[in-house]
Enzyme design. Structure first.
Site, short mmCIF file in Angstrom:
data_model
loop_
_atom_site.label_atom_id
_atom_site.label_comp_id
_atom_site.label_asym_id
_atom_site.label_seq_id
_atom_site.Cartn_x
_atom_site.Cartn_y
_atom_site.Cartn_z
N CYS A 162 0.88 -1.18 0.00
CA CYS A 162 0.00 0.00 0.00
C CYS A 162 0.92 1.23 0.00
CB CYS A 162 -0.99 -0.03 1.16
SG CYS A 162 -0.22 0.07 2.80
N ARG A 163 0.48 2.35 0.58
CA ARG A 163 1.32 3.55 0.56
C ARG A 163 2.48 3.44 1.55
NH1 ARG A 163 1.07 8.30 3.40
NH2 ARG A 163 -1.01 7.80 4.16
#
Length: 108
Positions: free
Chosen positions: A60-61
């Site tokens: 993810c981020r």
């Protein structure tokens, strides 16, 4: 839930299967070419798109969402590891990215 394994950006081979669980706008701004994109909240409904026999590198981020998805996948019989640092670390490591925006790829 049990603890899941985490791996570094450097340990991901070019032929690894990467599962990106970020939102659509994040994906469009910059992602790993060839990654599988299923936003986190869609994972349960789209589970049949993933091969339980494939080692999934979940990203993810920054690592929070991917950690939760990794734990859920492992609990449901999938082989999955969390990618430490997420796409931010991927970008910092200078690994290749593409975007869908006609702009240079970035991490939002």
């Amino acid at each position: 839930m049990s603890e899941s394994e985490s791996v570094s950006i450097e340990s991901i081979a070019d032929n690894s299967t990467v599962l990106d669980v970020r939102e659509d706008y994040e994906w469009e701004a910059g992602h790993i070419d060839g990654a599988v994109h299923i936003p986190m909240e869609q994972i349960p409904a789209r589970l049949d798109e993933l091969d339980p026999d494939t080692d999934l590198h979940v990203i993810c981020r920054t690592g929070g969402r991917s950690q939760r998805v990794t734990q859920w996948l492992v609990a449901n019989g999938y082989s999955a590891v969390n990618v430490n640092g997420g796409m931010g670390a991927w970008l910092e490591a200078g690994r290749p990215m593409v975007s869908d925006t006609n702009q240079p790829p970035t991490v939002l």
